[in-house]
Design a protein around this motif. Structure first.
Motif, short mmCIF file in Angstrom:
data_model
loop_
_atom_site.label_atom_id
_atom_site.label_comp_id
_atom_site.label_asym_id
_atom_site.label_seq_id
_atom_site.Cartn_x
_atom_site.Cartn_y
_atom_site.Cartn_z
N TRP A 201 0.94 -1.35 0.12
CA TRP A 201 -0.38 -0.39 0.20
C TRP A 201 0.47 1.04 -0.19
CZ3 TRP A 201 -3.34 -1.59 4.81
CH2 TRP A 201 -3.47 -3.08 4.70
N LEU A 202 0.16 1.74 -0.80
CA LEU A 202 1.27 3.43 -0.55
C LEU A 202 0.85 4.74 0.48
CD1 LEU A 202 2.79 6.28 -1.71
CD2 LEU A 202 0.00 6.44 -2.87
N SER A 203 -0.27 4.80 1.50
CA SER A 203 -0.76 5.30 2.75
C SER A 203 -2.11 4.21 2.83
CB SER A 203 -0.39 6.58 2.07
OG SER A 203 -1.70 6.84 1.04
N MET A 204 -2.45 4.81 4.56
CA MET A 204 -3.80 4.75 5.14
C MET A 204 -3.93 6.31 5.94
SD MET A 204 -2.49 1.41 7.44
CE MET A 204 -4.26 1.32 7.56
N ASP A 205 -4.33 6.85 4.71
CA ASP A 205 -5.41 8.22 5.37
C ASP A 205 -6.17 7.91 4.41
OD1 ASP A 205 -4.51 10.57 5.78
OD2 ASP A 205 -3.17 11.20 4.71
N TYR A 206 -7.54 9.37 4.99
CA TYR A 206 -8.31 10.18 4.63
C TYR A 206 -7.92 11.18 3.33
CZ TYR A 206 -9.46 13.73 7.58
OH TYR A 206 -10.00 14.45 7.81
N GLY A 207 -8.89 11.64 2.93
CA GLY A 207 -8.99 13.17 1.78
C GLY A 207 -8.78 12.09 0.21
N THR A 208 -9.50 10.99 0.39
CA THR A 208 -8.88 10.70 -0.70
C THR A 208 -9.52 11.03 -1.88
OG1 THR A 208 -11.22 9.11 0.45
CG2 THR A 208 -9.13 7.82 0.23
N THR A 209 -11.29 11.99 -1.42
CA THR A 209 -12.15 12.69 -2.86
C THR A 209 -10.73 13.04 -3.50
OG1 THR A 209 -13.42 13.13 -1.56
CG2 THR A 209 -12.89 13.91 -3.46
N ASP A 210 -9.84 14.24 -3.50
CA ASP A 210 -9.05 15.17 -4.04
C ASP A 210 -7.54 14.76 -4.80
OD1 ASP A 210 -10.29 17.33 -3.44
OD2 ASP A 210 -9.48 17.08 -0.94
N LYS A 211 -6.98 13.51 -3.43
CA LYS A 211 -6.15 12.69 -4.16
C LYS A 211 -6.34 11.69 -5.45
CE LYS A 211 -3.53 13.38 -0.05
NZ LYS A 211 -4.15 12.87 1.32
N LEU A 212 -7.92 10.91 -5.52
CA LEU A 212 -7.89 10.13 -6.28
C LEU A 212 -7.98 10.88 -7.73
CD1 LEU A 212 -10.75 7.41 -4.97
CD2 LEU A 212 -8.51 6.89 -6.37
N SER A 213 -8.71 12.10 -7.45
CA SER A 213 -8.66 13.39 -8.53
C SER A 213 -7.75 13.64 -9.57
CB SER A 213 -9.63 14.72 -8.17
OG SER A 213 -10.45 14.57 -7.40
N SER A 214 -6.67 13.37 -8.35
CA SER A 214 -5.56 14.09 -8.50
C SER A 214 -4.32 12.95 -9.32
CB SER A 214 -4.70 14.82 -8.36
OG SER A 214 -4.06 14.35 -6.47
N GLY A 215 -4.61 12.10 -8.72
CA GLY A 215 -3.86 10.86 -9.67
C GLY A 215 -2.74 10.56 -8.66
N ASP A 216 -2.67 11.41 -7.19
CA ASP A 216 -1.79 10.87 -5.58
C ASP A 216 -1.98 9.37 -5.99
OD1 ASP A 216 -0.02 12.63 -5.31
OD2 ASP A 216 -1.97 13.97 -5.40
N TYR A 217 -3.23 8.59 -5.93
CA TYR A 217 -3.37 7.43 -5.97
C TYR A 217 -4.06 6.98 -6.81
CZ TYR A 217 -3.38 8.85 -0.82
OH TYR A 217 -3.98 8.79 0.94
N ALA A 218 -3.76 5.80 -7.73
CA ALA A 218 -3.93 5.09 -8.24
C ALA A 218 -5.84 4.60 -8.21
CB ALA A 218 -3.50 3.89 -9.31
N ALA A 219 -5.65 4.31 -6.68
CA ALA A 219 -6.86 3.11 -6.22
C ALA A 219 -7.17 3.13 -4.92
CB ALA A 219 -6.66 1.95 -6.13
N SER A 220 -7.65 3.05 -3.96
CA SER A 220 -8.15 3.84 -2.58
C SER A 220 -9.38 2.97 -2.43
CB SER A 220 -8.66 4.72 -2.80
OG SER A 220 -9.10 5.02 -0.82
N VAL A 221 -9.63 1.76 -1.61
CA VAL A 221 -10.60 1.55 -0.24
C VAL A 221 -10.98 2.88 -0.12
CG1 VAL A 221 -11.72 0.12 1.57
CG2 VAL A 221 -9.17 -0.46 0.38
N ASN A 222 -12.36 2.78 -0.50
CA ASN A 222 -12.92 4.35 -0.67
C ASN A 222 -14.57 4.16 -0.47
OD1 ASN A 222 -12.73 7.01 -0.74
ND2 ASN A 222 -12.91 6.78 -2.82
N TRP A 223 -15.60 5.15 -0.17
CA TRP A 223 -16.96 5.35 0.22
C TRP A 223 -17.07 5.84 -1.16
CZ3 TRP A 223 -13.04 7.67 3.89
CH2 TRP A 223 -13.31 7.31 5.41
N TYR B 166 5.12 10.12 0.49
CA TYR B 166 4.73 9.07 2.06
C TYR B 166 5.65 7.60 1.44
CZ TYR B 166 -0.08 10.37 0.33
OH TYR B 166 -0.88 11.69 0.65
N THR B 167 6.79 7.86 1.48
CA THR B 167 7.99 7.08 1.62
C THR B 167 8.80 7.56 2.87
OG1 THR B 167 9.41 7.67 0.77
CG2 THR B 167 7.65 6.02 -0.15
#
Lengths: 341, 300, 268
Positions: A201-223, B166-167
């Motif tokens: 995993w990359l991270s365990m964080d919230y604030g997923t909406t923006d990071k998914l939009s911006s491409g910082d996350y390629a995937a996320s367990v999310n609502w 995140y690293t």
């Protein structure tokens, strides 16, 4: 015309009368409260609202339980409401002070976690699934294997929201267990799989909406609602409903027993049960609400959104989480802490 | 002042005048530390807080863990690895800031007196600037869509953004960045007092530059090096904001681990015990520091 | 480096290069942050033309306004309280010769500089949550109290430095002219000490304004200060609004630092 409406609304608000100008402290999930809703509430009642964010049910519970937190209203998930009640943290609602109480949709009126709705009223409900950016991974998104055993494309690019019950139960469903299970074999598998998956995993964080939009996350367990908001910004994002099973949630507004602004809190509770206002909540955070008649005011794009309208083939895999007994919670907390550190 | 003041009245006045400051500090800084120590030997409450029953469980859990399933006791690898990561990252931070900081301090100290104040001011601005703002600034640089990755991709050096945020590397870069001024300032104070004739003497005796650096300069500015290292090491070890923002909730340091116990971990006694451990480590480093630096002063 | 400058004994190979590199590394992120606060677009990394839009957004954001006011109120109180008690303590511990327990006073005063912030934060969380329960009071007082305490060493140091550099002759002269100790303090010591007191108050103000960790743990409902508000935002939406807030705070810090430099320069 608009100002006229506002003025009328304000007038109506003041003729309802009993509400003095005051303050209200709302303790809610981050990025979950519609600013327009609060503006409208303040315009109608003169009550100024302060919102404080939290990022998980446990964080909120811990802060509230520490005492004298200063908050008036809190928005726990369904399975946490009985814990709050048992600890005496919530005040029983006086339904005579909530004229709109009847607006709660019939299926949400008498719920397992709060029979008769004497402690909480619906805020929003939805599901926990997996958001995937299809430009990075084009495989089937409808499986919890994506975070328990990420495909090579997603290794080091997937986020897991730090919400204990959602993540653990998704893993439990994946391992063939049931919610609140205390079956040690299942839990051992769950722990081992989570611990083994964590390094990818990359991270365990919230604030997923923006990071998914911006491409910082390629995937996320999310609502689901958060995923819809991300998809509106970034069409590559899709929402997967894990076929192995996924949790449904309903977050409800509850009045704290040590609330300082009780009148204001009742005013707010009654306000959000107005169908038009409930629709404002949904329009912002993109989750369904539990108020009858709000559909008429809902934004058009939500009526067909694949994140909000669960496809029939996946509907049966979703289930509401019950409140687990203390012994199960202790086990879960232990696994969760081990995972987080 | 008009009265002949003896040792005793000096002391009485000294204590009397210091009383308001001491009361405030004991109330809102030193005193509560004792409560932390007390909480560390209590039994944990159901979701948070403690039960007022003496228990060694908090301290036990610092070093050992019970398996969730078969209750076997083993060394708490996870805790130790968090401690180890914190120590490792703090030492690395100290080293990086030293290698960047010494030349910087040297550079400032060898400027003409007129421009020295300006260069010194350039170091003090980041020193007094909000730590969070500086962490945020570095985050903007190292994100996937940040200027570093964008520049590298535009220049064709890489085709995919490098995942730095995140690293552990991100946390290290962030800490070195935010704590660099803490290293430069004491080093500058030491270099500023340095007598450059000593270097001349060294060269006269045919010493190489390396020898001069190692045998002449470093020993003399050693108190500054120690002060700078302590000033960087201690806050690095207890860092909370930088690992939280740059570590993505996965790469914890002791500070975050302590916070976890007071939040989602719901184990206040363990959190209190961990805080006490951190405090002890810091105190020991400080004692070693004062020992070493006072010995240096005696040596001349 | 190969240049024949062997006689400039202050030059060491590579040092100037690393020093310049350090300054560039220190300032590049801050400058980027400031530049993007003037971004017309809504991204923190893609330039959409010069605009003050995000300053307008930030200044009109009610949460930012509240947090700013709260930060300033706390910092002001903390500066006043910590500087007052630090001035007294400095008078008590300087120019009096050594007395019994002086070291203990030094250690307690400087304690906030030594103990990791997270430990103090946790300690205050525990302590204040039980006080909150017992008294029912959950106002700004806790934050002001905590800030006043950890600002004391920062206020104390410049005041003490100023006192140590002061000649006692003036005070002796005043006493010889039958001034009461209070008069001597009011008309002689205090005016001489003033630059140190102002400098101490400024440092205390900045330190309070910048605090994140202790505030995050101690704050009650709706008591976000500007830094804790930003900490919440950093995990969420990254718009140039945060850059605008940061730049404003940065400008305020630099302004105070320049004032501080001028005040302390005057004394030399």
């Amino acid at each position: 015309m608009k100002t006229y409406c506002l003025a009328t609304a304000a007038l109506l608000g003041s003729t309802v009368g009993a509400y003095a100008e005051g303050e209200l402290n709302l303790y809610n999930w981050g990025n979950y409260t519609s600013p327009e809703l609060i503006e409208k509430f303040t315009a109608e009642t003169g009550i100024s609202v302060t919102i404080t964010d939290y990022d998980s049910n446990t964080t909120a519970l811990t802060k509230v339980e520490a005492g004298a937190s200063g908050y008036d209203l809190v928005v726990p998930s369904a399975n946490y409401i009985p814990i709050y009640v048992e600890k005496g943290l919530l005040a029983e609602l006086d339904h005579s002070r909530i004229p709109n109480i009847g607006n709660i949709a019939p299926e949400w009126q008498d719920v397992a976690w709060d029979p008769g709705r004497f402690y909480s009223v619906p805020w929003q409900w939805g599901s926990v699934g997996i958001a995937v950016n299809t430009s990075v991974y084009s495989g089937d998104p409808n499986t919890s294997e994506l975070f328990l055993n990420p495909p090579p494309e997603l290794i080091g690019k997937i986020n897991v929201v730090p919400e204990m019950t959602d993540v653990l139960n998704m893993a439990i469903f994946n391992a063939g267990g049931e919610a609140c299970t205390e079956d040690l074999e299942v839990l051992r598998t769950v722990r081992d799989r989570l611990m083994a998956a964590k390094p990818s995993w990359l991270s365990m964080d919230y604030g997923t909406t923006d990071k998914l939009s911006s491409g910082d996350y390629a995937a996320s367990v999310n609502w689901n609602g958060s995923t819809m908001r991300a998809r509106v910004n970034n069409p590559d994002v899709v929402y997967g409903y894990p076929v192995e099973g996924y949790p449904l949630f309903m977050d409800s507004v509850a009045l704290l027993s040590d609330a300082q602004n009780v009148d204001e809190a009742y005013a707010f509770i009654n306000f959000i049960l107005e169908p038009e206002n409930a629709a404002m909540i949904s329009a912002f955070a993109r989750y369904a609400n539990g108020v009858a008649g709000s559909d008429a005011f809902m934004p058009e794009d939500m009526k067909t959104a694949p994140e909000i309208v669960t496809p029939a083939e996946f509907a049966s895999a979703g289930q509401f989480l019950p409140t687990c007994p203390q012994s199960a919670t202790d086990l879960y907390t232990a696994i969760w802490t081990e995972l987080l550190k | 002042m008009s009265k002949p003041s003896g040792q005793r009245s000096k002391g009485v006045n000294g204590w009397l005048l210091s009383t308001p400051a001491l009361v405030l500090l004991l109330l809102a800084a030193s005193g509560p530390l004792l409560i932390v120590a007390a909480y560390s030997v209590m039994e944990k409450g159901d979701y948070s807080g403690v039960r007022w029953v003496l228990s060694g469980e908090g301290w036990f859990r610092v070093l050992f863990e019970r398996d969730i399933f078969d209750q076997t006791v083993s060394l708490a690898d996870a805790n130790l690895s968090i401690f180890w990561r914190s120590v490792k990252l703090s030492i690395a931070t100290t080293l990086i800031t030293f290698f960047l900081g010494l030349p910087t301090a040297w550079f400032i100290a060898t400027r003409p007196a007129s421009s020295r104040a300006f260069w010194l001011f350039l170091i003090t601005i980041p020193f007094w600037t909000n730590l969070l703002i500086r962490t945020f600034a570095i985050m903007e640089v190292i994100r996937n869509q940040g200027i570093l990755n964008t520049a590298l991709m535009k220049s064709g050096l890489i085709s995919e953004p490098i995942q730095i945020l995140y690293t552990d590397t991100a946390v290290l870069i962030g800490m070195a960045y935010v704590y660099l001024p803490l290293m430069v300032l004491p080093l500058y104070a030491a270099v500023d007092r340095f007598d450059f004739k000593l270097i001349e003497a060294g060269y006269d005796l045919y010493a190489s530059r390396w020898q001069i650096l190692r045998r002449v300069i470093l020993p003399i500015i050693k108190p500054g090096i120690i002060a700078g290292s302590i000033l960087v090491f201690i806050p690095s070890l207890g860092a909370y904001v930088t690992p939280r923002v740059l570590g993505g909730g996965k790469n914890m340091m002791i500070g975050n681990f302590i916070e976890l116990q007071f939040g989602q971990g719901q184990n206040w006694p363990l959190g209190a015990a961990l805080s006490t451990v951190l405090l002890l480590v810091v105190l020991v480093s400080l004692v070693v520091y004062t020992r070493v630096s006072s010995r240096d002063n005696q040596d001349g | 480096m190969a240049k024949p400058r062997a006689f400039d004994v202050t030059t060491l190979p590579g040092f100037t290069f690393i020093a310049i590199l350090s300054f560039v590394l220190l300032y590049a992120p801050i400058v980027t942050l400031v530049v993007y606060s003037f971004n017309g677009g809504n991204s923190v990394n893609q330039w959409g033309g010069f605009s003050l839009e995000w300053y307008v957004v930030a200044f009109n954001n009610a949460a930012v306004q509240d947090a700013t006011m709260r930060s300033l109120i706390i910092a002001l109180w903390a500066a006043v309280i910590s500087t007052s008690v630090a001035t007294l303590a400095a008078l008590g511990t300087t120019r009096r010769g050594k007395f019994k327990g002086q070291t203990v006073i030094y250690i307690i005063i400087n304690q906030p500089l030594m103990v990791p912030e997270i430990v103090t934060a946790v300690a205050l969380l525990i302590f204040f949550s039980s006080v909150k329960l017992a008294t029912g009071y959950s106002g700004l007082g806790y934050l002001i109290l905590a800030h006043s305490a950890f600002c004391i060493p920062f206020a104390y140091l410049p005041i003490r430095a100023r006192l140590e550099g002061m000649d006692t002759a003036m005070e002796t002269a005043a006493a010889d002219l039958y001034a009461t100790p209070l008069q001597t303090f009011r008309y002689v010591t205090l005016p001489l000490l003033l630059p140190g007191v102002i400098a101490g108050a400024m440092l205390a103000f900045i330190i309070s304004l910048d605090n994140v960790v202790i505030t995050e743990f101690v704050k009650s409902a709706g008591q976000d200060t500007l830094p804790t508000y930003m900490l919440g935002q950093l995990r969420r939406a990254l718009t140039p609004e945060v850059n605008a807030i940061s730049t404003t705070l940065l400008a305020l810090t630099i302004f105070i630092l320049i004032a501080f430099a001028l005040v302390t320069k005057k004394r030399n």
